[in-house]
Design a protein around this motif. Structure first.
Motif, mmCIF file in Angstrom:
data_model
loop_
_atom_site.group_PDB
_atom_site.id
_atom_site.type_symbol
_atom_site.label_atom_id
_atom_site.label_comp_id
_atom_site.label_asym_id
_atom_site.label_seq_id
_atom_site.Cartn_x
_atom_site.Cartn_y
_atom_site.Cartn_z
ATOM 1 N N ASN A 44 0.778 -0.910 -0.389
ATOM 2 C CA ASN A 44 0.036 0.182 0.370
ATOM 3 C C ASN A 44 0.789 1.370 -0.305
ATOM 4 O O ASN A 44 0.362 2.537 0.270
ATOM 5 N N THR A 45 2.486 1.534 -0.491
ATOM 6 C CA THR A 45 2.899 2.202 0.046
ATOM 7 C C THR A 45 3.731 2.313 -1.020
ATOM 8 O O THR A 45 4.327 1.407 -1.909
ATOM 9 N N TYR A 46 4.518 3.493 -1.972
ATOM 10 C CA TYR A 46 5.607 3.721 -2.949
ATOM 11 C C TYR A 46 6.613 4.027 -2.414
ATOM 12 O O TYR A 46 6.721 5.122 -0.864
ATOM 13 N N SER A 47 7.704 4.202 -2.781
ATOM 14 C CA SER A 47 9.056 4.663 -2.818
ATOM 15 C C SER A 47 9.747 5.724 -3.372
ATOM 16 O O SER A 47 9.382 5.209 -3.884
ATOM 17 N N TYR A 48 9.445 6.537 -2.744
ATOM 18 C CA TYR A 48 10.287 7.634 -3.797
ATOM 19 C C TYR A 48 11.537 8.341 -4.550
ATOM 20 O O TYR A 48 12.365 7.145 -3.607
ATOM 21 N N TYR A 71 4.022 6.047 2.483
ATOM 22 C CA TYR A 71 2.832 7.160 3.764
ATOM 23 C C TYR A 71 1.958 7.128 2.901
ATOM 24 O O TYR A 71 2.092 8.004 2.201
ATOM 25 N N THR A 72 0.671 6.658 3.176
ATOM 26 C CA THR A 72 -0.409 6.776 2.179
ATOM 27 C C THR A 72 -1.507 7.078 2.764
ATOM 28 O O THR A 72 -1.528 6.732 4.000
ATOM 29 N N GLU A 81 -14.639 7.198 6.092
ATOM 30 C CA GLU A 81 -13.428 6.221 6.852
ATOM 31 C C GLU A 81 -12.068 6.858 5.803
ATOM 32 O O GLU A 81 -11.904 6.364 5.059
ATOM 33 N N LEU A 82 -11.016 6.579 6.572
ATOM 34 C CA LEU A 82 -9.259 6.861 6.307
ATOM 35 C C LEU A 82 -8.786 5.601 6.125
ATOM 36 O O LEU A 82 -8.306 5.394 8.095
ATOM 37 N N HIS A 83 -8.004 5.090 5.776
ATOM 38 C CA HIS A 83 -6.585 4.083 5.815
ATOM 39 C C HIS A 83 -5.768 4.944 5.676
ATOM 40 O O HIS A 83 -5.616 5.710 4.762
ATOM 41 N N VAL A 84 -4.868 4.526 6.710
ATOM 42 C CA VAL A 84 -3.182 5.498 6.929
ATOM 43 C C VAL A 84 -2.399 3.914 6.629
ATOM 44 O O VAL A 84 -2.468 3.420 7.488
ATOM 45 N N PHE A 85 -1.601 3.884 5.576
ATOM 46 C CA PHE A 85 -0.350 3.326 5.728
ATOM 47 C C PHE A 85 0.733 3.868 6.134
ATOM 48 O O PHE A 85 1.355 4.956 5.292
ATOM 49 N N VAL A 86 1.596 3.132 7.060
ATOM 50 C CA VAL A 86 3.144 4.139 7.403
ATOM 51 C C VAL A 86 4.157 2.716 7.407
ATOM 52 O O VAL A 86 3.788 1.395 7.868
#
Length: 181
Positions: free
Chosen positions: A35-39, A146-147, A155-160
């Motif tokens: 669920n996250t990407y890398s810069y 960080y997504t 509803e909010l999902h945060v992926f760290v």
């Protein structure tokens, strides 16, 4: 002149390799987590304005790590938004975060600073964590590790991606909108 056909197995390997190269470029440097990407500096950040993620504003609450978490986001103002985060367990505050989200170089940057319950900073006085925007979709903002994803209006999902002494893991925070405030 006779054409020599390579064995089918080699064609599949070549096609797979070419597709991998194409998709690795278009997948915005997907991290090892779902669920996250890398810069990637070579890719840079997409153009964006703070209004593009105004859906983040509000008072959000959820449960994680055996305790309660809350994140409160302000409305956009002057090209930025700010938030406070609090985690508490057993009726004790464990830590706080101050988060800023602002326009920079025609894109967005997220900055975060941690504090103990007594407001002693975790990072050095002039230091903070910074997450550059990697990709922006409707109701999803992908920063470096960080997504934020608005699953529904409430509803909010945060992926760290959290680094715990060299061991990285993706952590999901599931928040519900608190409409009472």
């Amino acid at each position: 002149m006779r054409m020599i056909k390579p064995p089918l197995k080699h064609v599949h390997i070549l096609v797979f390799t070419l597709l991998s190269l194409v998709f690795s470029h278009t997948l915005f440097a997907a991290s090892q987590f779902p669920n996250t990407y890398s810069y990637q500096a070579s890719e840079g950040s997409p153009q964006a304005k703070i209004g593009d993620i105004s859906w983040l504003q509000g008072y959000w609450q959820g449960e994680i790590w055996g305790g309660q978490a809350e994140e409160i986001w302000s409305a956009p103002l002057a090209g930025s938004m700010m938030a406070s985060f609090k985690f508490a367990a057993d009726e004790q505050v464990n830590f706080y975060e101050i988060i800023t989200l602002f326009e920079q170089n025609n894109s967005l940057v997220l900055r975060l600073k941690h504090f103990s319950a007594d407001l002693k900073g975790w990072e050095e006085k002039d230091q903070y964590m910074e997450f550059k925007l990697v990709k922006l979709e409707k109701n999803i903002a992908y920063f470096d590790g960080y997504t934020y994803q608005l699953v529904s209006p409430d509803e909010l999902h945060v992926f760290v991606v959290i680094d715990d002494d060299g061991k990285k893991q993706e952590t999901k925070f599931a928040f519900k909108r608190n409409k009472s405030r």
